[in-house]
Motif scaffolding. Structure first.
Motif, PDB file in Angstrom:
ATOM      1  N   THR A 199       0.843  -1.189   0.000  1.00  0.00           N
ATOM      2  CA  THR A 199       0.000   0.000   0.000  1.00  0.00           C
ATOM      3  C   THR A 199       0.883   1.245   0.000  1.00  0.00           C
ATOM      4  OG1 THR A 199      -1.789  -1.125   1.156  1.00  0.00           O
ATOM      5  CG2 THR A 199      -1.741   1.278   1.315  1.00  0.00           C
ATOM      6  N   ALA A 229       1.504   1.664  -5.553  1.00  0.00           N
ATOM      7  CA  ALA A 229       0.485   1.908  -6.568  1.00  0.00           C
ATOM      8  C   ALA A 229       1.088   1.894  -7.969  1.00  0.00           C
ATOM      9  CB  ALA A 229      -0.214   3.241  -6.303  1.00  0.00           C
ATOM     10  N   SER A 273      -4.501  -3.662   1.565  1.00  0.00           N
ATOM     11  CA  SER A 273      -5.462  -2.642   1.982  1.00  0.00           C
ATOM     12  C   SER A 273      -6.626  -2.636   1.009  1.00  0.00           C
ATOM     13  CB  SER A 273      -4.818  -1.248   2.010  1.00  0.00           C
ATOM     14  OG  SER A 273      -4.477  -0.830   0.700  1.00  0.00           O
ATOM     15  N   THR A 274      -7.706  -2.004   1.434  1.00  0.00           N
ATOM     16  CA  THR A 274      -8.878  -1.884   0.579  1.00  0.00           C
ATOM     17  C   THR A 274      -8.545  -1.115  -0.690  1.00  0.00           C
ATOM     18  OG1 THR A 274     -10.333  -1.943   2.500  1.00  0.00           O
ATOM     19  CG2 THR A 274     -11.247  -1.042   0.461  1.00  0.00           C
ATOM     20  N   ARG A 275      -7.776  -0.015  -0.563  1.00  0.00           N
ATOM     21  CA  ARG A 275      -7.509   0.796  -1.749  1.00  0.00           C
ATOM     22  C   ARG A 275      -6.585   0.086  -2.737  1.00  0.00           C
ATOM     23  NH1 ARG A 275      -5.132   3.243   2.571  1.00  0.00           N
ATOM     24  NH2 ARG A 275      -2.945   3.858   2.513  1.00  0.00           N
ATOM     25  N   THR A 276      -5.644  -0.732  -2.235  1.00  0.00           N
ATOM     26  CA  THR A 276      -4.816  -1.511  -3.153  1.00  0.00           C
ATOM     27  C   THR A 276      -5.656  -2.560  -3.859  1.00  0.00           C
ATOM     28  OG1 THR A 276      -2.785  -1.152  -1.881  1.00  0.00           O
ATOM     29  CG2 THR A 276      -2.838  -3.072  -3.327  1.00  0.00           C
ATOM     30  N   GLU A 291      -8.819  -2.347  -4.596  1.00  0.00           N
ATOM     31  CA  GLU A 291      -9.639  -1.665  -5.593  1.00  0.00           C
ATOM     32  C   GLU A 291      -8.831  -1.332  -6.845  1.00  0.00           C
ATOM     33  OE1 GLU A 291     -11.058   1.667  -3.401  1.00  0.00           O
ATOM     34  OE2 GLU A 291     -12.706   0.556  -2.451  1.00  0.00           O
ATOM     35  N   LEU A 292      -7.598  -0.850  -6.658  1.00  0.00           N
ATOM     36  CA  LEU A 292      -6.754  -0.517  -7.800  1.00  0.00           C
ATOM     37  C   LEU A 292      -6.389  -1.774  -8.584  1.00  0.00           C
ATOM     38  CD1 LEU A 292      -5.134   1.514  -9.462  1.00  0.00           C
ATOM     39  CD2 LEU A 292      -3.263   1.281  -7.801  1.00  0.00           C
ATOM     40  N   ASP A 313      -8.213  -0.079   8.128  1.00  0.00           N
ATOM     41  CA  ASP A 313      -9.182  -1.022   7.564  1.00  0.00           C
ATOM     42  C   ASP A 313      -9.789  -1.910   8.646  1.00  0.00           C
ATOM     43  OD1 ASP A 313      -8.878  -0.061   5.029  1.00  0.00           O
ATOM     44  OD2 ASP A 313      -7.764  -1.791   4.245  1.00  0.00           O
ATOM     45  N   ASP A 320      -1.609   9.559  -6.033  1.00  0.00           N
ATOM     46  CA  ASP A 320      -1.338   9.126  -4.663  1.00  0.00           C
ATOM     47  C   ASP A 320      -0.019   9.756  -4.242  1.00  0.00           C
ATOM     48  OD1 ASP A 320      -1.702   5.958  -2.957  1.00  0.00           O
ATOM     49  OD2 ASP A 320      -0.648   7.772  -2.311  1.00  0.00           O
TER      50      ASP A 320
END
Length: 262
Positions: free
Chosen positions: A33, A38, A61-64, A66-67, A182, A262
């Motif tokens: 993350t 990213a 992580s949630t954002r990783t 999602e990406l 998270d 980011d």
């Protein structure tokens, strides 16, 4: 695209690009993350789409996650994968022994679990992340919300007997609210300035009630890939004791990361 990047972003890009080449068909790979991680996810997504690379990712992580899904990388959980071939992640600081401070992005707990469930951990970073002594970057400590002020007081009291220069802790905020991980926890950032004995500090902090985990990664990282703004990369393998240097060519027309913020 790369011609428009700052030297730091170029450094992150070439480190990520070099690390992406370590991923092979059939691997189970932990994806870190943060901003450098990213770039890695974008590079791997391109390899999936254009080269037919087939691997399964466990995001930290949630954002990783999602990406990764956005760029076409199959995602699974660590419980499903059970064990990983490789984890690639960034770092806020690393020293000559490849000990790290992580957690600037708030995902230190999942990052540490995933990294320790891997055959190998590779860190990707720009050259500015290398330090003589850890501690200039605030050390993140994840704590449960219940009694977090008591946990903070206990941490600050404990720091009096530790080999550090600073002894204050602050609650990480997200606007006017406490930052939430998270897992629904808070993060206390310890402003230590210099850590004399990182191994001891990591062990002691984790004994304090309310502490879930700290951002010191000791004896976890195997290799660091350091990127430079001119396209050079340096690969240090602490197990083999080797240092390799090479230069990656920029693709000036590539717009792979044009929407990455980011």
């Amino acid at each position: 695209m790369t011609g428009e990047l700052s030297p730091i972003d170029k450094a992150k890009f070439v480190a990520a690009k070099r690390a992406a080449g370590l991923v092979e068909d059939g691997m189970r790979v932990g994806l870190g993350t943060g901003s450098t991680a990213a770039w890695l996810v974008r590079c791997l997504g391109e390899m999936v789409r254009e080269e037919g690379l087939k691997f399964t990712a466990v995001p930290t992580s949630t954002r990783t996650a999602e990406l990764a899904r956005e760029v076409g990388i199959p995602v699974t959980s660590l419980d499903e994968a059970k064990w990983l071939d490789l984890t690639i992640d960034g770092a806020d600081e690393f020293d000559r022994d490849l000990n790290l401070i992580k957690g600037g992005g708030g995902a230190l707990l999942q990052e540490k679990i995933v990294a320790t469930a891997s055959d190998q951990m590779v860190v990707i970073a720009d050259a500015g992340k290398e330090v003589e002594n850890l501690g200039a970057f605030p050390l993140p400590v994840e704590v449960i919300p219940f009694g977090w002020q008591t946990s903070q007081a206990l941490i600050e009291e404990t720091l009096v007997s530790m080999d550090v220069l600073g002894r204050s802790a602050s609650l990480r905020m997200n606007g006017d609210r406490a930052f939430m991980t998270d897992e629904g926890n808070h993060i206390l950032d310890l402003h230590l300035h210099r850590i004399g004995n990182a191994r001891q500090l990591a062990l002691v902090i984790n004994q304090i009630p309310g502490v879930v985990e700290n951002g010191l990664f000791i004896d976890i990282c195997d290799t660091v890939i350091i990127g430079y703004g001119d396209g050079n990369v340096e690969v240090r393998d602490i197990n083999e004791g080797t240092v390799e240097r090479e230069k990656l060519d920029f693709v000036e027309t590539d717009n792979l990361f044009s929407d990455l913020s980011d």
